[in-house]
Write a protein that holds these residues in place. Sequence first.
Motif, mmCIF file in Angstrom:
data_model
loop_
_atom_site.group_PDB
_atom_site.id
_atom_site.type_symbol
_atom_site.label_atom_id
_atom_site.label_comp_id
_atom_site.label_asym_id
_atom_site.label_seq_id
_atom_site.Cartn_x
_atom_site.Cartn_y
_atom_site.Cartn_z
ATOM 1 N N LYS A 130 0.817 -1.220 0.000
ATOM 2 C CA LYS A 130 0.000 0.000 0.000
ATOM 3 C C LYS A 130 0.850 1.269 0.000
ATOM 4 N N LYS A 131 2.136 1.125 -0.293
ATOM 5 C CA LYS A 131 3.065 2.253 -0.213
ATOM 6 C C LYS A 131 2.623 3.431 -1.080
ATOM 7 N N GLU A 132 2.259 3.142 -2.304
ATOM 8 C CA GLU A 132 1.913 4.218 -3.238
ATOM 9 C C GLU A 132 0.698 4.999 -2.740
ATOM 10 N N HIS A 133 -0.324 4.278 -2.311
ATOM 11 C CA HIS A 133 -1.521 4.946 -1.820
ATOM 12 C C HIS A 133 -1.222 5.710 -0.543
ATOM 13 N N GLY A 134 -0.412 5.120 0.335
ATOM 14 C CA GLY A 134 -0.066 5.779 1.586
ATOM 15 C C GLY A 134 0.662 7.095 1.363
ATOM 16 N N LYS A 135 1.612 7.097 0.436
ATOM 17 C CA LYS A 135 2.351 8.326 0.128
ATOM 18 C C LYS A 135 1.418 9.386 -0.459
ATOM 19 N N GLU A 136 0.499 8.942 -1.302
ATOM 20 C CA GLU A 136 -0.470 9.872 -1.889
ATOM 21 C C GLU A 136 -1.306 10.544 -0.800
ATOM 22 N N GLN A 137 -1.720 9.774 0.203
ATOM 23 C CA GLN A 137 -2.531 10.322 1.291
ATOM 24 C C GLN A 137 -1.726 11.284 2.162
ATOM 25 N N VAL A 138 -0.460 10.980 2.390
ATOM 26 C CA VAL A 138 0.398 11.877 3.161
ATOM 27 C C VAL A 138 0.589 13.198 2.418
ATOM 28 N N ASP A 139 0.790 13.125 1.112
ATOM 29 C CA ASP A 139 0.930 14.349 0.312
ATOM 30 C C ASP A 139 -0.341 15.198 0.386
ATOM 31 N N LYS A 140 -1.499 14.545 0.298
ATOM 32 C CA LYS A 140 -2.767 15.276 0.399
ATOM 33 C C LYS A 140 -2.928 15.886 1.790
ATOM 34 N N LEU A 141 -2.429 15.187 2.792
ATOM 35 C CA LEU A 141 -2.499 15.699 4.160
ATOM 36 C C LEU A 141 -1.660 16.963 4.306
ATOM 37 N N GLU A 142 -0.456 16.946 3.735
ATOM 38 C CA GLU A 142 0.409 18.130 3.791
ATOM 39 C C GLU A 142 -0.233 19.313 3.077
ATOM 40 N N ASN A 143 -0.751 19.073 1.885
ATOM 41 C CA ASN A 143 -1.396 20.151 1.135
ATOM 42 C C ASN A 143 -2.627 20.676 1.861
ATOM 43 N N GLY A 144 -3.377 19.774 2.463
ATOM 44 C CA GLY A 144 -4.569 20.175 3.194
ATOM 45 C C GLY A 144 -4.253 21.022 4.406
ATOM 46 N N MET A 145 -3.125 20.739 5.055
ATOM 47 C CA MET A 145 -2.710 21.564 6.191
ATOM 48 C C MET A 145 -2.372 22.980 5.745
ATOM 49 N N ASP A 146 -1.738 23.097 4.585
ATOM 50 C CA ASP A 146 -1.457 24.432 4.043
ATOM 51 C C ASP A 146 -2.759 25.181 3.764
ATOM 52 N N GLU A 147 -3.749 24.474 3.248
ATOM 53 C CA GLU A 147 -5.044 25.093 2.959
ATOM 54 C C GLU A 147 -5.754 25.509 4.241
ATOM 55 N N LEU A 148 -5.619 24.697 5.295
ATOM 56 C CA LEU A 148 -6.222 25.062 6.576
ATOM 57 C C LEU A 148 -5.548 26.306 7.150
ATOM 58 N N GLN A 149 -4.238 26.414 6.982
ATOM 59 C CA GLN A 149 -3.535 27.609 7.437
ATOM 60 C C GLN A 149 -4.068 28.852 6.725
ATOM 61 N N GLN A 150 -4.346 28.729 5.443
ATOM 62 C CA GLN A 150 -4.901 29.852 4.681
ATOM 63 C C GLN A 150 -6.294 30.216 5.196
ATOM 64 N N ILE A 151 -7.081 29.204 5.528
ATOM 65 C CA ILE A 151 -8.425 29.436 6.078
ATOM 66 C C ILE A 151 -8.339 30.207 7.389
ATOM 67 N N ILE A 152 -7.373 29.837 8.216
ATOM 68 C CA ILE A 152 -7.201 30.518 9.505
ATOM 69 C C ILE A 152 -6.796 31.971 9.294
ATOM 70 N N GLU A 153 -5.872 32.184 8.372
ATOM 71 C CA GLU A 153 -5.409 33.549 8.103
ATOM 72 C C GLU A 153 -6.530 34.428 7.555
ATOM 73 N N GLU A 154 -7.469 33.813 6.849
ATOM 74 C CA GLU A 154 -8.612 34.557 6.331
ATOM 75 C C GLU A 154 -9.710 34.701 7.371
ATOM 76 N N ARG A 155 -9.485 34.124 8.552
ATOM 77 C CA ARG A 155 -10.433 34.175 9.675
ATOM 78 C C ARG A 155 -11.794 33.616 9.271
ATOM 79 N N ASN A 156 -11.776 32.578 8.466
ATOM 80 C CA ASN A 156 -12.999 31.929 7.988
ATOM 81 C C ASN A 156 -13.324 30.752 8.902
ATOM 82 N N ARG A 157 -13.942 31.048 10.005
ATOM 83 C CA ARG A 157 -14.209 30.031 11.022
ATOM 84 C C ARG A 157 -15.101 28.899 10.493
ATOM 85 N N ASP A 158 -16.098 29.229 9.689
ATOM 86 C CA ASP A 158 -17.034 28.216 9.206
ATOM 87 C C ASP A 158 -16.377 27.162 8.326
#
Length: 448
Positions: free
Chosen positions: A180-208
């Motif tokens: 499952k290595k390939e799928h696992g790495k894909e999910q980790v990459d999506k997790l990293e990108n998603g954290m960056d997106e959450l940081q942007q949401i916080i900076e925009e003060r978009n609580r919802d």
Amino acid sequence: MAALLSCHSCSSSPKPSLSLTRTCISGRRAALHTRRLGFRCSSSRLPRFNLQEKDLPRKVSRFCLKECAFSIALAIGLVTSAVELDLSANAAPLGGPVLPDVSVLISGPPIKDPNALLRNALPIDNKAIREVQKPLEDITDSLKVSGVKALDLVERNLRQASRALTQGKTMILSGVAESKKEHGKEQVDKLENGMDELQQIIEERNRDAVAPKQKELLQYVGNVEEDMVDGFPYEIPEEYSNMPILKGRATVDMKVKVKDNPNIQDCVFRIVLDGYNAPVTAGNFVDLVQRHFYDGMEIQRADGFVVQTGDPEGPAEGFIDPSTEKIRTIPLEIMITGAKSPVYGATLEELGLYKAQTRLPFNAFGTMAMARDEFEDNSASSQVFWLLKESELTPSNANILDGRYAVFGYVTENEDYLADLKVGDVIESIQVVSGLDNLVNPSYKIAA
């Protein structure tokens, strides 16, 4: 005091019912809850899972005395931190377990999110991914804070998770199963990108937008953790090895037709079945689902404590296997935290494991378990129930359910609507949407 259990006098009614009345006082609210104990198979026949009527006055009285003793001991324990309870098991209703030490009861709030419970129940031991998971889950509590401070707390949670992912990424990827290595790495990459997106949401003060993104990130975490499971982790005991067994997880959708309710007519409940921790129990259910056993069946109990179904028409109180023309029963199956495989055929109380933690606890609203005869551990067949409760009132592993009834899944979507179901509402269908390939020994494929 975070939660106070209050005992009330027993009813003097000539026809008492076994009920538990508790008052919960927590911060901003006070709620009165009444629960009826014991599982019955149908409202149309004599209850199979209830106490005998002649036993009720004595047992109700005992239970009230026990509740009073418990309330006093808990209050003293909160003040002195030095009280231990020593109540006889004979005083517990339905053969309930001896209560554990007060320190166990007040060790912390229970995890009530079904998806978090399912993540924690996976048979993995990877500290790095758990250190990413925990601060992301803590965002839920951070969002309960009013005002702009909530987003500051969320940002702190995100920093902790991001740091844990950066520092532990190598260990996380090394823990993924080779296939499952390939799928696992894909999910980790999506997790990293998603954290960056959450940081942007916080900076925009978009609580919802925080909660939906948190759910997405935790889905990636759960996917990585599932990718860490390499095959089924243990052998099923030989005496049960020929039964339908779910070696992994499966997801089902249960569509219910709701009667006489203008607010809801049709509802689809998504349920995740956990075969890692209850393979025989979950396998039995999936096998019955594939037989369409539950399709068209009515909800047979809905009393604010549980929603229950699975009692077929006719005198039989379980599924009659056409290959044997007898009721198919399954063993009581309980997985203990820290154990490599479940225990079978006995409650944790009977085994003397009073403080053992169950891997699948009765924590979440919509916890799914097998109903059985109160005095026959291995009598479960087809009757299932979903628990409706607040965990603070019946702490994990300190109630009459954990370690005594086999949990094998949780409702993960639309669980709140379980409280709207009534006796007579009809299960239109239950369908497996994923994980059917994890079922071995499927009896539904055998011609009747």
